[in-house]
Motif scaffolding. Structure first.
Motif, PDB file in Angstrom:
ATOM      1  N   LEU A 165       0.828  -1.202   0.000  1.00 35.26           N
ATOM      2  CA  LEU A 165       0.000   0.000   0.000  1.00 35.26           C
ATOM      3  C   LEU A 165       0.867   1.258   0.000  1.00 35.26           C
ATOM      4  O   LEU A 165       0.578   2.222  -0.721  1.00 35.26           O
ATOM      5  CB  LEU A 165      -0.922  -0.010   1.222  1.00 35.26           C
ATOM      6  N   VAL A 166       1.937   1.293   0.796  1.00 29.99           N
ATOM      7  CA  VAL A 166       2.816   2.458   0.848  1.00 29.99           C
ATOM      8  C   VAL A 166       3.447   2.712  -0.520  1.00 29.99           C
ATOM      9  O   VAL A 166       3.551   3.856  -0.973  1.00 29.99           O
ATOM     10  CB  VAL A 166       3.909   2.264   1.919  1.00 29.99           C
ATOM     11  N   LEU A 167       3.845   1.631  -1.204  1.00 32.57           N
ATOM     12  CA  LEU A 167       4.426   1.784  -2.538  1.00 32.57           C
ATOM     13  C   LEU A 167       3.423   2.433  -3.483  1.00 32.57           C
ATOM     14  O   LEU A 167       3.767   3.319  -4.272  1.00 32.57           O
ATOM     15  CB  LEU A 167       4.871   0.409  -3.063  1.00 32.57           C
ATOM     16  N   GLN A 168       2.162   1.996  -3.409  1.00 34.97           N
ATOM     17  CA  GLN A 168       1.132   2.566  -4.276  1.00 34.97           C
ATOM     18  C   GLN A 168       0.873   4.032  -3.943  1.00 34.97           C
ATOM     19  O   GLN A 168       0.722   4.870  -4.842  1.00 34.97           O
ATOM     20  CB  GLN A 168      -0.159   1.757  -4.153  1.00 34.97           C
ATOM     21  N   LEU A 169       0.856   4.366  -2.653  1.00 39.68           N
ATOM     22  CA  LEU A 169       0.606   5.752  -2.250  1.00 39.68           C
ATOM     23  C   LEU A 169       1.737   6.667  -2.701  1.00 39.68           C
ATOM     24  O   LEU A 169       1.501   7.817  -3.085  1.00 39.68           O
ATOM     25  CB  LEU A 169       0.442   5.826  -0.731  1.00 39.68           C
ATOM     26  N   ARG A 170       2.968   6.190  -2.644  1.00 34.42           N
ATOM     27  CA  ARG A 170       4.096   7.022  -3.060  1.00 34.42           C
ATOM     28  C   ARG A 170       4.118   7.244  -4.562  1.00 34.42           C
ATOM     29  O   ARG A 170       4.753   8.172  -5.051  1.00 34.42           O
ATOM     30  CB  ARG A 170       5.400   6.378  -2.593  1.00 34.42           C
ATOM     31  N   ARG A 171       3.450   6.371  -5.308  1.00 32.88           N
ATOM     32  CA  ARG A 171       3.384   6.561  -6.755  1.00 32.88           C
ATOM     33  C   ARG A 171       2.268   7.515  -7.155  1.00 32.88           C
ATOM     34  O   ARG A 171       2.200   7.957  -8.292  1.00 32.88           O
ATOM     35  CB  ARG A 171       3.161   5.214  -7.448  1.00 32.88           C
ATOM     36  N   ASN A 172       1.365   7.801  -6.219  1.00 35.40           N
ATOM     37  CA  ASN A 172       0.235   8.676  -6.542  1.00 35.40           C
ATOM     38  C   ASN A 172       0.710  10.083  -6.876  1.00 35.40           C
ATOM     39  O   ASN A 172       1.773  10.522  -6.470  1.00 35.40           O
ATOM     40  CB  ASN A 172      -0.726   8.757  -5.345  1.00 35.40           C
ATOM     41  N   ASN A 173      -0.117  10.795  -7.605  1.00 34.97           N
ATOM     42  CA  ASN A 173       0.126  12.208  -7.828  1.00 34.97           C
ATOM     43  C   ASN A 173      -0.089  12.958  -6.529  1.00 34.97           C
ATOM     44  O   ASN A 173      -0.687  12.448  -5.588  1.00 34.97           O
ATOM     45  CB  ASN A 173      -0.815  12.744  -8.907  1.00 34.97           C
ATOM     46  N   SER A 174       0.404  14.192  -6.483  1.00 35.47           N
ATOM     47  CA  SER A 174       0.295  14.972  -5.249  1.00 35.47           C
ATOM     48  C   SER A 174      -1.147  15.214  -4.839  1.00 35.47           C
ATOM     49  O   SER A 174      -1.448  15.396  -3.670  1.00 35.47           O
ATOM     50  CB  SER A 174       1.009  16.310  -5.427  1.00 35.47           C
ATOM     51  N   ASP A 175      -2.093  15.225  -5.807  1.00 39.65           N
ATOM     52  CA  ASP A 175      -3.493  15.438  -5.448  1.00 39.65           C
ATOM     53  C   ASP A 175      -4.210  14.130  -5.147  1.00 39.65           C
ATOM     54  O   ASP A 175      -5.412  14.123  -4.903  1.00 39.65           O
ATOM     55  CB  ASP A 175      -4.230  16.177  -6.568  1.00 39.65           C
ATOM     56  N   GLY A 176      -3.506  13.022  -5.177  1.00 37.17           N
ATOM     57  CA  GLY A 176      -4.092  11.745  -4.812  1.00 37.17           C
ATOM     58  C   GLY A 176      -4.878  11.091  -5.922  1.00 37.17           C
ATOM     59  O   GLY A 176      -5.403  10.001  -5.741  1.00 37.17           O
ATOM     60  N   ALA A 177      -5.023  11.721  -7.075  1.00 32.76           N
ATOM     61  CA  ALA A 177      -5.784  11.115  -8.168  1.00 32.76           C
ATOM     62  C   ALA A 177      -4.871  10.195  -8.959  1.00 32.76           C
ATOM     63  O   ALA A 177      -3.846  10.609  -9.461  1.00 32.76           O
ATOM     64  CB  ALA A 177      -6.350  12.206  -9.082  1.00 32.76           C
ATOM     65  N   THR A 178      -5.236   8.947  -9.085  1.00 32.33           N
ATOM     66  CA  THR A 178      -4.353   7.979  -9.723  1.00 32.33           C
ATOM     67  C   THR A 178      -4.743   7.671 -11.158  1.00 32.33           C
ATOM     68  O   THR A 178      -3.981   7.052 -11.861  1.00 32.33           O
ATOM     69  CB  THR A 178      -4.340   6.675  -8.917  1.00 32.33           C
ATOM     70  N   THR A 179      -5.931   8.062 -11.601  1.00 30.82           N
ATOM     71  CA  THR A 179      -6.373   7.774 -12.962  1.00 30.82           C
ATOM     72  C   THR A 179      -6.997   9.025 -13.562  1.00 30.82           C
ATOM     73  O   THR A 179      -7.342   9.980 -12.871  1.00 30.82           O
ATOM     74  CB  THR A 179      -7.406   6.637 -12.987  1.00 30.82           C
ATOM     75  N   VAL A 180      -7.171   9.002 -14.895  1.00 31.78           N
ATOM     76  CA  VAL A 180      -7.836  10.107 -15.585  1.00 31.78           C
ATOM     77  C   VAL A 180      -9.253  10.281 -15.054  1.00 31.78           C
ATOM     78  O   VAL A 180      -9.739  11.403 -14.865  1.00 31.78           O
ATOM     79  CB  VAL A 180      -7.846   9.852 -17.109  1.00 31.78           C
ATOM     80  N   SER A 181      -9.926   9.170 -14.795  1.00 30.45           N
ATOM     81  CA  SER A 181     -11.294   9.252 -14.275  1.00 30.45           C
ATOM     82  C   SER A 181     -11.336   9.932 -12.920  1.00 30.45           C
ATOM     83  O   SER A 181     -12.233  10.730 -12.635  1.00 30.45           O
ATOM     84  CB  SER A 181     -11.900   7.842 -14.181  1.00 30.45           C
ATOM     85  N   ASP A 182     -10.368   9.626 -12.052  1.00 26.33           N
ATOM     86  CA  ASP A 182     -10.311  10.293 -10.754  1.00 26.33           C
ATOM     87  C   ASP A 182     -10.123  11.802 -10.915  1.00 26.33           C
ATOM     88  O   ASP A 182     -10.746  12.609 -10.214  1.00 26.33           O
ATOM     89  CB  ASP A 182      -9.170   9.721  -9.916  1.00 26.33           C
ATOM     90  N   LYS A 183      -9.249  12.205 -11.840  1.00 28.59           N
ATOM     91  CA  LYS A 183      -8.988  13.631 -12.040  1.00 28.59           C
ATOM     92  C   LYS A 183     -10.222  14.336 -12.605  1.00 28.59           C
ATOM     93  O   LYS A 183     -10.578  15.435 -12.162  1.00 28.59           O
ATOM     94  CB  LYS A 183      -7.796  13.801 -12.976  1.00 28.59           C
TER      95      LYS A 183
END
Length: 710
Positions: free
Chosen positions: A599-617
């Motif tokens: 989970l930490v690895l995935q969180l560190r890869r996130n963008n600064s706004d926490g949106a990980t996909t185009v749909s999230d943004k």
């Protein structure tokens, strides 16, 4: 390696009898010196056998790691081998060694050849291991095992002529459940060997990223080497060292990934050779290495800064070279490293002048905006001086600077020389020398200036410029006739039947649309007051954006980490997964730490706004505009992991109390030791964890037990 034993005064006056104190060779003594000595039962034989091979052949050796088909660990060197007499008098004896005469070899305690017993001696008895010596054209195979009483014995199994290269081969069987651990420990231990042996199956290491190097030290980028904190290598073996044991200036930090190289014999190590023994010579060596590193780093940095042509370029070099040191050390270095006796400040020190930065691509401006400018940002800008603020845009046009990156300086004429000195005396363009023709100042205009916003990568820029209303385009409304900037904060209305957005939310929305390719950088949008009208060929911007954003939505691409980052994780869990594995920890804790690391690895890869996909943004942007989107209910992994942690704290009352000692950057060494001890107590006693009503109650009741664990 020379052991460096000290001379001692022999006191014999008045002695009436003398008895020499000796070691009794029995099973208890052997267990204490071999198996009881080593903390890491797997790493110990890997390191010792590989070090012996490195000493014998300087890298000309092979390491065969255990596999499912062949669960055997084997080391074969191509050194001189050992004669039958050496096998009997050296190899088969504790503390017997041929390496103490010089510092050409790492070993010297005389225990490494017996290190396989540390792994083989277990609760279910002990196995044996084989040693084959190729020497003088003969092959001699020995087996080392424990006799019936538990004392070790070496037996000759075979002796025959051989045409194989000389050397020693040591092998022993590995339990299948330990195969993966052997590979992991070998990867960490053999990384520091130079040259490295031939390893089968081959180990894959990341390519280390070197950030700097000098005499006796190499600094690496975090995450590209298999170690954390400062380490020192003596010969082929790498040891972590405790900075609190030596006096330092504070320049070297506990979390620096830096490897020092010390001469063989300059450091004392413990009997198991697993860690340093901090005698006076060892402390002096470490202190010298750290001091040399600091002086070398500063000297290299100063040389690079001196090569810069301008103050701004020097500041950029300084920032780039010290970015990984952190703010505290970076600011201390600003007092040491200078360019032409000028301090390398992060922000232009405005002593008697004003600054404004016009970025690449600008076309017009409303007014001179006096604000701080970072020296790094201005490194590649053209420096422009101006005293008379009238008709500035015309002067920029005549100088051919429109659209170029410009550092715009305004000051009084009497302050010009001082301002230039503060800026490092760069080459400048004097705007006052450009005279705007009279007709350009007073000529009538058929197109009036209008307030606009210009799309940028990180938001919008507000400016007044000439607009032809007949062209049409997009527009937004403001909340009233008030201006922007210091006079008031605008609210934007830009979609039918939608609410307003603040300036901050509006900038965020525009940035998202630029990132998703909906808007282009440089696009001009008319900004009108609420009580004004525009022709019908102008469209509210939001109506267009809503349709484009909705087209970007794919409900299958939503994640459970919407607007989440590592700061949403329980603070005590940020670095727990990075600490050393606990083989004696309960299975549910080991499983939890594996899940936490993913989970930490995935969180560190996130963008600064926490949106990980185009749909999230796109969903985030639409939500700011008040547009509802049917979004599937997805459980947040952070909430799940925090809930699991609370359950573990209830099951293991001391866990939360120990982890409270972790800092923002890492899990403290004391907390690691307490965790190992706590898990060890659970494993040794077989005691079931106490079920309690609440973690806080358990912590209060178990303060004394925590002190005992420490």
């Amino acid at each position: 390696m020379k052991i460096g034993m000290q001379e001692h005064v022999d006191v014999t006056a008045g002695v009436q009898d003398e008895v020499a104190i000796s070691f009794e060779a029995n099973a208890v003594a052997f267990y204490a010196q071999i198996s009881g000595l080593a903390k890491d039962k797997i790493g110990y034989p890997i390191r010792e056998l590989s070090t012996n091979a490195w000493d014998a052949s300087r890298g000309n050796f092979e390491v065969h790691l255990p596999t499912g088909l062949n669960p055997v660990f084997r080391v074969r060197d191509y050194g001189p081998g050992m004669s039958p007499e050496d096998m009997k008098n050296v190899y088969a004896r504790l503390y017997a060694s041929t390496k103490r005469a010089t510092n050409d070899q790492v070993g010297g305690w005389g225990l490494g050849s017996k290190s396989p017993f540390a792994y083989l001696i277990g609760a279910d008895g002990a196995g044996s291991y084989n040693v084959t010596s190729y020497h003088g054209g003969m092959l001699r195979t020995y087996v080392l095992s424990l006799a019936a009483g538990g004392a070790p014995v070496m037996r000759l199994l075979a002796e025959m002529p051989s045409d194989q290269p000389t050397g020693i081969e040591v092998s022993f069987p590995v339990r299948r459940e330990d195969i993966r651990t052997f590979h992991d420990r070998a990867s960490k231990i053999l990384w520091s060997f130079n040259p490295r042996p031939k390893i089968t199956p081959a180990l894959e290491w990341k390519e280390p990223v070197i950030q700097g190097s000098g005499e006796g030290w190499t600094s690496y980028k975090a995450g590209t080497v298999p170690f954390f904190r400062p380490h020192v290598r003596m010969g082929c073996v790498m040891y972590p060292f405790d900075l609190s044991q030596i006096e330092t200036s504070g320049f070297l930090a506990e979390d620096d990934e830096i490897l020092f190289d010390a001469p063989i014999g300059s450091l004392k190590v413990t009997l198991s050779r697993e860690e340093l023994a901090y005698d006076e010579n060892t402390k002096a060596t470490l202190k010298s290495l750290v001091s040399t590193y600091e002086q070398s780093f500063i000297s290299q940095l100063q040389a690079k800064v001196d090569e810069a042509k301008t103050l701004f370029a020097a500041c950029k070099v300084f920032e780039d070279e010290t970015a990984n040191l952190g703010h505290y050390r970076q600011e201390k270095l600003r007092n040491v490293v200078k360019w032409s006796d000028q301090r390398l400040s992060g922000v232009i020190y405005r002593d008697g002048f004003k600054t404004c930065l016009l970025r690449d691509g600008w076309q017009t401006f409303d007014k001179f905006e006096d604000r701080d400018v970072r020296t790094v940002t201005a490194a590649d800008a053209t420096v422009v001086f101006e005293h008379n603020p009238s008709y500035s845009f015309g002067r920029f046009s005549m100088a051919g600077l429109v659209g170029k990156k410009v550092l715009w300086i305004r000051c009084k004429r009497v302050d010009r020389e001082r301002a230039l000195a503060r800026l490092g005396n760069p080459e400048v363009i004097d705007l006052d020398t450009f005279k705007v023709p009279l007709e350009k100042r007073t000529g009538s205009k058929t197109i009036r200036k209008r307030r606009t916003i210009v799309v940028g990568r990180s938001g919008v820029t507000k400016m007044t410029q000439e607009i032809d209303l007949a062209d049409g385009g997009f527009y937004c409304e403001t909340s009233g006739s008030r201006g922007w900037g210091r006079r008031g904060r605008d609210w934007y209305y830009f979609a039918q039947n939608r609410g307003s957005l603040s300036s901050y939310d509006f900038d965020t929305l525009i940035s998202t649309c630029v990132e998703l390719g909906i808007l282009e950088v440089g696009q001009v949008i008319l900004l009108k007051d609420a009580d004004k009208e525009v022709p019908e060929n102008w469209t509210l911007l939001g109506d267009e954006l809503i349709a484009e954003l909705q087209a970007k939505i794919d409900v299958t691409q939503f994640t459970g980490l919407y607007q989440k980052n590592i700061n949403h994780l329980d603070s005590k869990l940020k670095h727990w997964h990075e600490s050393t594995n606990y083989r004696n920890a309960p299975a549910d804790i080991l499983a939890f730490r594996t899940e936490l690391a993913e989970l930490v690895l995935q969180l560190r890869r996130n963008n600064s706004d926490g949106a990980t996909t185009v749909s999230d943004k796109a969903y985030t942007a639409l939500k700011k505009m008040g547009v509802q989107v049917d979004r599937p209910a997805i459980a947040c992994p952070i909430e799940a992991i925090n809930a699991k942690y609370q359950a573990l704290c209830t099951k293991y009352p001391l866990l939360n109390l120990i982890l409270k000692q972790s800092s923002y950057y890492r899990l403290e060494a004391d907390a690691l030791a307490q965790l190992r001890h706590y898990f060890g107590l659970l494993a040794d006693t077989g005691q079931q964890p106490v079920e309690v009503v609440g973690v806080v109650e358990a912590e209060e009741e178990d303060e004394d037990l925590l002190d005992e664990a420490a």
